[in-house]
Design an enzyme around this catalytic site. Structure first.
Site, PDB file in Angstrom:
ATOM      1  N   ARG A  30      43.884  33.157  -9.265  1.00 28.56           N
ATOM      2  CA  ARG A  30      44.361  34.086  -8.233  1.00 28.56           C
ATOM      3  C   ARG A  30      44.007  33.580  -6.842  1.00 28.56           C
ATOM      4  O   ARG A  30      44.837  33.559  -5.936  1.00 28.56           O
ATOM      5  CB  ARG A  30      43.754  35.469  -8.443  1.00 28.56           C
ATOM      6  CG  ARG A  30      44.383  36.280  -9.567  1.00 28.56           C
ATOM      7  CD  ARG A  30      43.544  37.533  -9.779  1.00 28.56           C
ATOM      8  NE  ARG A  30      44.078  38.501 -10.710  1.00 28.56           N
ATOM      9  CZ  ARG A  30      43.989  38.425 -12.030  1.00 28.56           C
ATOM     10  NH1 ARG A  30      43.457  37.368 -12.586  1.00 28.56           N
ATOM     11  NH2 ARG A  30      44.461  39.396 -12.801  1.00 28.56           N
ATOM     12  N   ASP A  52      44.306  25.401 -16.957  1.00 31.25           N
ATOM     13  CA  ASP A  52      45.072  26.359 -16.159  1.00 31.25           C
ATOM     14  C   ASP A  52      44.929  26.104 -14.655  1.00 31.25           C
ATOM     15  O   ASP A  52      45.898  26.186 -13.903  1.00 31.25           O
ATOM     16  CB  ASP A  52      44.618  27.796 -16.467  1.00 31.25           C
ATOM     17  CG  ASP A  52      45.216  28.294 -17.780  1.00 31.25           C
ATOM     18  OD1 ASP A  52      45.586  27.453 -18.613  1.00 31.25           O
ATOM     19  OD2 ASP A  52      45.305  29.527 -17.962  1.00 31.25           O
ATOM     20  N   ASN A  98      50.722  25.201 -20.259  1.00 30.58           N
ATOM     21  CA  ASN A  98      50.693  26.464 -21.023  1.00 30.58           C
ATOM     22  C   ASN A  98      49.900  27.501 -20.239  1.00 30.58           C
ATOM     23  O   ASN A  98      49.220  28.348 -20.803  1.00 30.58           O
ATOM     24  CB  ASN A  98      50.066  26.222 -22.400  1.00 30.58           C
ATOM     25  CG  ASN A  98      50.294  27.392 -23.350  1.00 30.58           C
ATOM     26  OD1 ASN A  98      51.137  28.257 -23.085  1.00 30.58           O
ATOM     27  ND2 ASN A  98      49.528  27.453 -24.423  1.00 30.58           N
ATOM     28  N   SER A 175      51.962  43.281 -20.358  1.00 19.47           N
ATOM     29  CA  SER A 175      50.932  42.416 -19.774  1.00 19.47           C
ATOM     30  C   SER A 175      50.686  42.887 -18.349  1.00 19.47           C
ATOM     31  O   SER A 175      51.630  43.116 -17.583  1.00 19.47           O
ATOM     32  CB  SER A 175      51.414  40.970 -19.770  1.00 19.47           C
ATOM     33  OG  SER A 175      50.597  40.215 -18.917  1.00 19.47           O
ATOM     34  N   ASP A 325      36.696  41.310 -24.945  1.00 16.62           N
ATOM     35  CA  ASP A 325      36.216  39.951 -25.223  1.00 16.62           C
ATOM     36  C   ASP A 325      34.703  39.933 -25.428  1.00 16.62           C
ATOM     37  O   ASP A 325      34.194  39.357 -26.391  1.00 16.62           O
ATOM     38  CB  ASP A 325      36.586  39.008 -24.071  1.00 16.62           C
ATOM     39  CG  ASP A 325      38.061  38.639 -24.115  1.00 16.62           C
ATOM     40  OD1 ASP A 325      38.710  38.917 -25.150  1.00 16.62           O
ATOM     41  OD2 ASP A 325      38.570  38.091 -23.124  1.00 16.62           O
ATOM     42  N   GLU A 353      43.238  34.984 -29.907  1.00 20.28           N
ATOM     43  CA  GLU A 353      43.320  33.606 -30.399  1.00 20.28           C
ATOM     44  C   GLU A 353      43.483  33.565 -31.912  1.00 20.28           C
ATOM     45  O   GLU A 353      44.125  32.696 -32.478  1.00 20.28           O
ATOM     46  CB  GLU A 353      42.066  32.833 -29.987  1.00 20.28           C
ATOM     47  CG  GLU A 353      42.086  32.278 -28.572  1.00 20.28           C
ATOM     48  CD  GLU A 353      41.795  33.313 -27.501  1.00 20.28           C
ATOM     49  OE1 GLU A 353      41.813  34.528 -27.812  1.00 20.28           O
ATOM     50  OE2 GLU A 353      41.571  32.899 -26.347  1.00 20.28           O
ATOM     51  N   HIS A 400      37.327  29.993 -29.173  1.00 19.96           N
ATOM     52  CA  HIS A 400      36.105  29.660 -28.428  1.00 19.96           C
ATOM     53  C   HIS A 400      35.028  30.735 -28.543  1.00 19.96           C
ATOM     54  O   HIS A 400      33.838  30.440 -28.644  1.00 19.96           O
ATOM     55  CB  HIS A 400      36.451  29.412 -26.959  1.00 19.96           C
ATOM     56  CG  HIS A 400      37.241  30.519 -26.300  1.00 19.96           C
ATOM     57  ND1 HIS A 400      37.031  30.922 -25.021  1.00 19.96           N
ATOM     58  CD2 HIS A 400      38.238  31.319 -26.774  1.00 19.96           C
ATOM     59  CE1 HIS A 400      37.870  31.900 -24.717  1.00 19.96           C
ATOM     60  NE2 HIS A 400      38.607  32.153 -25.766  1.00 19.96           N
ATOM     61  N   ARG A 401      35.461  31.999 -28.571  1.00 14.01           N
ATOM     62  CA  ARG A 401      34.454  33.080 -28.576  1.00 14.01           C
ATOM     63  C   ARG A 401      33.733  33.187 -29.935  1.00 14.01           C
ATOM     64  O   ARG A 401      32.580  33.576 -29.995  1.00 14.01           O
ATOM     65  CB  ARG A 401      35.079  34.416 -28.193  1.00 14.01           C
ATOM     66  CG  ARG A 401      35.712  34.367 -26.835  1.00 14.01           C
ATOM     67  CD  ARG A 401      35.745  35.676 -26.094  1.00 14.01           C
ATOM     68  NE  ARG A 401      36.406  35.458 -24.817  1.00 14.01           N
ATOM     69  CZ  ARG A 401      35.821  34.908 -23.755  1.00 14.01           C
ATOM     70  NH1 ARG A 401      34.558  34.552 -23.795  1.00 14.01           N
ATOM     71  NH2 ARG A 401      36.498  34.703 -22.651  1.00 14.01           N
ATOM     72  N   LYS A 428      37.975  25.757 -24.188  1.00 12.97           N
ATOM     73  CA  LYS A 428      38.969  26.654 -23.581  1.00 12.97           C
ATOM     74  C   LYS A 428      38.416  27.292 -22.301  1.00 12.97           C
ATOM     75  O   LYS A 428      39.120  27.404 -21.301  1.00 12.97           O
ATOM     76  CB  LYS A 428      39.368  27.718 -24.604  1.00 12.97           C
ATOM     77  CG  LYS A 428      40.309  28.755 -24.059  1.00 12.97           C
ATOM     78  CD  LYS A 428      41.482  28.989 -24.978  1.00 12.97           C
ATOM     79  CE  LYS A 428      42.644  29.574 -24.231  1.00 12.97           C
ATOM     80  NZ  LYS A 428      43.056  30.859 -24.719  1.00 12.97           N
TER      81      LYS A 428
END
Ligand code: C5P
Length: 670
Positions: A30, A52, A98, A175, A325, A353, A400-401, A428
């Site tokens: 952002r 990203d 992506n 979203s 998360d 994921e 990843h988590r 990630k």
């Protein structure tokens, strides 16, 4: 970063120290875009370095933005809300990989400013919906065409004829990124005030909060009425805040908050730098949940300090919808609670994921917990006693988590190691997660595994030890290099390598300033990598290595290499003296002929000339001295496994030693 097939985390006992966490992903992308759209230059500190953000930076550069980057600090000269003509003629084609957090706000910003752009990504990006955003933008006169399937990238953006008098409608139940994108784009064209209306129930509100707070930092205030109506004031303009520190990622912080809760003493807490309790990220509310379970948390403007309060932890029953998360970390904390904990309202776990509800239940059960899995809840009852804990190989589902939170099971009261499969999946969001974890946790010294690889010169132990360390993600100790460096330092100091100088050389050995940096070895800051590898240096090493006082002087230095998650130690007396408690000791041999040939090949490929007969004679002389010396003579430890690799390839030897190692682990075969 660990890119091994698995990582065995030894049983851990305590934690304490400071960690610096990577920047928040949501904030990073952002503020990159906001800085680019602003008037003035912005210096961003603490940017997350990830796929990203790389995509976003690449696009901004292509759009004519000046970007100067040094590590995680980026300086951006803003475009003041205008797009310079992109370099070259024709369509400006932007590759978005992506990166959902890049394509959505960029599409909105470019569409309202208008031009001739194409936005494309990888195949998976072309399956990720963008239709609701495009519909909203078309309503206000933006020119957007689908280049493939309707509703999905790739897109073409043309010139716009904007009609901004009516409220703009956008769906909020798919979203929240679509609303975020409009909130970032519309101030660019707000000659009059602009109203956005959300259709449906707005999901992921904490992320909209982040957007609103960041807009404010860039000089744009949005009036919010409930979560349905947002008004951007007339004549809004983005102005650079000058410098901006990006908060550390609050979801990443959850693992270290949990770590402090489980294992940090109030005199030696876990300090997390980069994010405080007043963070604008929703997952920071993990702190409240951890406190309910017993954590002691103190906070400043951009730090947290966490230690254990009550123990065992208190079981909780919590609606986790606001921290989906970070709630995964609570599931692992529940293993240390008295009684059953229930995490509710987490149906969204199923579409992340992986299906995180099923995955979590399955892996917690492997550890010995009793788990009830509902459509949108999970109830966890810890193993009844230390005897009920199991050593588990945790499958991580490319999530990843899963990898990050299950590492915390290594504090189990049974003292069992935990195997994390595919540890590299943490890349990630947190490529150096395990390094950060190992820098602030402790294990009992004997619980840190060591594999000893002893044997005569040129038996191939250096190569095999390095391959083994790589396969397991362990540290590597090339103890021979310490004797080689000591001999070099002694020669440089003008000393003769005989017993008269033993004390002086031993004193020298305790003060060596050695650095191992990748494949380089430095002595007092000078690169000695090549100097210690000559045959003469090997001979000299063997002379100083025969001196008992020198061996003693190097003992602690060698033992200091035993660090988490484990060590492969290569030498002559690793198994007999230095790490006599090692769980696996290998004594590697090869025929004198084979060893002379290998050394010959090695020297020739390094451009050093040598003859086979002289090499064979040298090796034999060295072996004789190493075997005959009074202290730590070269010989296999009583419990060593003998491996004659004269006729084995390095791959075969490695497979064999890994097989022996697996046989000693409680996880079963891989
Ligand atoms: O393994 P490398 O050839 O580098 O070792 C050089 C010399 O250092 C050996 O010949 C041996 O004399 C000595 N050494 C030792 N104990 C070790 C490692 C090396 O005595 N653990």
């Amino acid at each position: 970063m660990f890119s091994t097939a698995f990582l065995d985390v030894p049983p851990l006992t305590s934690a304490g120290g400071t960690v610096f966490l990577p920047g928040s992903k949501s904030i990073s992308n952002r503020v990159l875009l906001l800085s680019a759209l602003s008037q003035g230059s912005t210096t961003l500190h603490g940017l997350l370095e990830s796929d990203d953000t790389r995509v976003m930076l690449g696009a901004l550069r292509q759009l004519g933005c000046e970007v100067r980057q040094t590590g995680s600090t980026v300086e951006i000269d803003g475009l003041a809300g205008r797009l310079p003509h992109p370099k070259g003629e024709g369509t400006c084609s932007l590759f978005m990989g992506n990166a959902g957090t890049a394509i959505r706000p960029l599409t909105a910003a470019l569409a309202v400013l208008g031009g001739d752009f194409e936005l494309r990504g990888v195949a998976r990006m072309h399956e990720r919906p963008i239709g609701d955003l495009v519909d909203a933008l078309r309503q206000l006169g933006c020119q957007i065409d689908y280049l493939g399937q309707a509703g999905f990238p790739p897109l073409h953006i043309g010139h716009a004829t904007l009609k901004l008098d009516k409220p703009i409608r956008v769906r909020g139940d798919v979203s929240s990124q679509f609303l975020t994108s409009l909130l970032i784009a519309l101030p660019l064209v707000a000659q009059k005030s602009i109203v956005i209306e959300v259709l449906g129930e707005l999901i992921s509100r904490p992320y909209i909060q982040i957007t609103l707070k960041l807009l404010e930092r860039f000089g744009v205030v949005v009036k919010r009425e409930g979560w349905q109506r947002f008004t951007i004031a007339a004549d809004s303009q983005f102005k650079s805040p000058g410098a901006l520190q990006i908060e550390a990622d609050a979801s990443s912080a959850s693992y270290f908050i949990a770590l402090g809760t489980i294992a940090a003493d109030h005199r030696n807490k876990i300090r997390i730098e980069g994010v405080g309790a007043d963070s604008i990220q929703g997952d920071i509310r993990f702190i409240e949940a951890a406190q309910k379970m017993g954590a002691q948390v103190e906070s400043g403007s951009s730090w947290l300090e966490v230690s254990r309060g009550s123990w065992p932890l208190k079981a909780i029953d919590l609606d986790c919808n606001h921290i989906p998360d970070a709630a995964m970390t609570l599931a692992v904390l529940a293993l240390y609670a008295k009684g059953s904990s229930t995490l509710r309202n987490i149906a969204s776990w199923r579409v992340k994921e992986t299906d995180r509800l099923t995955a979590m239940a399955c892996e917690l059960r492997k550890l010995g917990a009793t788990v009830e899995e509902g459509a949108d809840f999970i109830r966890i009852t810890p193993p009844a006693s230390p005897d009920h804990w199991r050593a588990a190989s945790i499958h991580t589902y490319d999530d990843h988590r899963m990898a990050m939170c299950f590492a915390l099971a290594a504090f189990n009261p049974a003292g069992l190691p935990v195997r994390i499969e595919d540890p590299g999946c943490v890349a990630k969001t947190f490529p150096d997660y395990f390094e950060a974890l190992f820098s602030v946790v402790q294990a009992l010294p004997h619980a840190i595994p060591v594999i000893c690889m002893d044997g005569p010169s040129a038996s191939g132990k250096g190569t095999l030890a390095a391959a083994l360390a790589k396969a397991l993600g362990y540290h590597l100790l090339d103890s021979g290099s310490l004797y080689r460096i000591t001999a070099l330092a002694a020669v440089q100091a003008g000393l003769t390598l005989d017993s008269l100088q033993e004390q002086t050389i031993a004193a020298l050995a305790t003060k060596l300033k050695i650095e191992f940096d990748q494949n380089l070895v430095r002595l007092d800051g000078v690169d000695v990598t090549a100097a210690i590898r000559s045959e003469e240096a090997g001979m000299n090493a063997s002379k100083v290595a025969a001196m008992p006082q020198v061996r003693l002087a190097l003992l602690n230095l060698q033992r200091g290499f035993r660090q988490l998650p484990g060590l492969v130690a290569d030498g002559r007396d690793m198994g007999t003296v230095v790490f006599s408690d090692a769980p696996l000791k290998v004594f590697l041999t090869a025929s004198a002929e084979q060893r002379a040939q290998r050394r010959h090949k090695q020297l020739i490929s390094n451009g050093i000339s040598a003859t086979l007969p002289s090499l064979r004679a040298d090796l034999q002389a060295r072996d004789a001295r190493d075997s005959a010396r009074s202290v730590a003579p070269l010989k296999p430890a009583q419990d060593a496994k003998l491996l004659d690799n004269s006729d084995l390839s390095i791959e075969k030897s490695l497979a064999l030693v890994l097989h022996w190692w697996q046989g000693k682990q409680p996880f079963g075969a891989i």
